[in-house]
Scaffold this active site. Sequence first.
Site, PDB file in Angstrom:
ATOM      1  N   HIS A 137       0.851  -1.195   0.000  1.00  0.00           N
ATOM      2  CA  HIS A 137       0.000   0.000   0.000  1.00  0.00           C
ATOM      3  C   HIS A 137       0.885   1.243   0.000  1.00  0.00           C
ATOM      4  O   HIS A 137       1.129   1.860   1.041  1.00  0.00           O
ATOM      5  CB  HIS A 137      -0.915   0.006   1.213  1.00  0.00           C
ATOM      6  CG  HIS A 137      -1.948  -1.069   1.191  1.00  0.00           C
ATOM      7  ND1 HIS A 137      -1.674  -2.368   1.550  1.00  0.00           N
ATOM      8  CD2 HIS A 137      -3.257  -1.035   0.851  1.00  0.00           C
ATOM      9  CE1 HIS A 137      -2.776  -3.098   1.435  1.00  0.00           C
ATOM     10  NE2 HIS A 137      -3.746  -2.321   1.014  1.00  0.00           N
ATOM     11  N   ARG A 175     -13.953   1.297  -8.766  1.00  0.00           N
ATOM     12  CA  ARG A 175     -12.863   0.611  -9.457  1.00  0.00           C
ATOM     13  C   ARG A 175     -13.316   0.005 -10.783  1.00  0.00           C
ATOM     14  O   ARG A 175     -12.551  -0.031 -11.744  1.00  0.00           O
ATOM     15  CB  ARG A 175     -12.242  -0.438  -8.533  1.00  0.00           C
ATOM     16  CG  ARG A 175     -11.458   0.236  -7.406  1.00  0.00           C
ATOM     17  CD  ARG A 175     -10.541  -0.693  -6.663  1.00  0.00           C
ATOM     18  NE  ARG A 175      -9.606   0.099  -5.871  1.00  0.00           N
ATOM     19  CZ  ARG A 175      -9.826   0.515  -4.636  1.00  0.00           C
ATOM     20  NH1 ARG A 175     -10.970   0.214  -4.053  1.00  0.00           N
ATOM     21  NH2 ARG A 175      -8.921   1.232  -3.992  1.00  0.00           N
ATOM     22  N   GLU A 211       1.196  -6.926   1.340  1.00  0.00           N
ATOM     23  CA  GLU A 211       2.152  -6.868   2.443  1.00  0.00           C
ATOM     24  C   GLU A 211       1.529  -7.086   3.815  1.00  0.00           C
ATOM     25  O   GLU A 211       2.234  -7.047   4.824  1.00  0.00           O
ATOM     26  CB  GLU A 211       2.924  -5.535   2.428  1.00  0.00           C
ATOM     27  CG  GLU A 211       2.299  -4.378   3.201  1.00  0.00           C
ATOM     28  CD  GLU A 211       1.262  -3.616   2.409  1.00  0.00           C
ATOM     29  OE1 GLU A 211       0.472  -4.248   1.688  1.00  0.00           O
ATOM     30  OE2 GLU A 211       1.242  -2.377   2.534  1.00  0.00           O
ATOM     31  N   GLU A 240       0.862 -22.308  -8.947  1.00  0.00           N
ATOM     32  CA  GLU A 240      -0.225 -23.092  -9.533  1.00  0.00           C
ATOM     33  C   GLU A 240      -0.305 -22.936 -11.045  1.00  0.00           C
ATOM     34  O   GLU A 240      -0.592 -23.907 -11.761  1.00  0.00           O
ATOM     35  CB  GLU A 240      -1.550 -22.669  -8.900  1.00  0.00           C
ATOM     36  CG  GLU A 240      -2.782 -23.358  -9.448  1.00  0.00           C
ATOM     37  CD  GLU A 240      -2.888 -24.804  -9.020  1.00  0.00           C
ATOM     38  OE1 GLU A 240      -3.611 -25.574  -9.689  1.00  0.00           O
ATOM     39  OE2 GLU A 240      -2.248 -25.183  -8.010  1.00  0.00           O
TER      40      GLU A 240
END
Length: 316
Positions: A137, A175, A211, A240
């Site tokens: 961030h 967003r 984080e 994966e």
Amino acid sequence: MIAGLKGLKLPKDPRSSVTRTATDWAYAAGWMAVRALPEFAVRNAFDTGARYFARHGGPEQLRKNLARVLGVPPAAVPDPLMCASLESYGRYWREVFRLPTMNHRKLARQLDRVIGGLDHLDAALAAGLGAVLALPHSGNWDMAGMWLVQRHGTFTTVAERLKPESLYQRFIDYRESLGFEVLPLSGGERPPFEVLCERLRNNRVVCLMAERDLTRTGVEVDFFGEPTRMPVGPAKLAVETGAALLPTHCWFEGRGWGFQVYPALDCTSGDVAAITQALADRFAQNIAAHPADWHMLQPQWLADLSESRRAQLRSR
């Protein structure tokens, strides 16, 4: 997750629904007010607010977090850094409120000149296995996302559910208006990990804030010399699917922005804990270079949690 709001604690009492509604209204009012006022007026108002909150030492948890970054006792964190950190945090929100109405094409052209390491992203997509951009961030990650949409199309991220639902939906709408595909962390039609793997196998980009995960699902890492927990999602996705795991960092440069994409981490071992530690090491280097732009006002380290909370983590 909803960037900048993870860790928001609302009162657990009969008035909590009223408090949550008021929080939603406050964000709605902020969006409208910031868009309506001239940029210089908004900037002055936010900077004045930052200086006010920095008085008398500023937020205690922010000071504790910056002390780890600097390697000093909390009392030794310089007051100018505290003020600069709060100004940076305020700038993030100021830009969030204004970003939907800004000229995205013009901004993207401006950012083309300052983003470093794009060859790493280009190489990942050329390999056809997708890319996982993992960020702390710091700076304005939404601005970076806007640039990514303009240059590479829609990418996929995950949002933590907030309360009330109207506030959560407000941030989802925001967003999505920028071109992001946002998956709910919980309550979706399919598990987000399954959808993210599918996107990567289609050679798409996934972006994750990475984080902080002080839950039982996080893996313990060393961060600035102290133990904390970070999410395993970025490493698990890379293992994966074979997608490149690219540490990415955002910061502010004067009134402009700085963005850097770093070389892909080696994920061939399949050791999720070791890969996450390597990611933590990269984050630490970048945060140390731009401490004022790391927007972490919640507890980041296990030592800052209550004993009961630490006991819960140990009982996994």
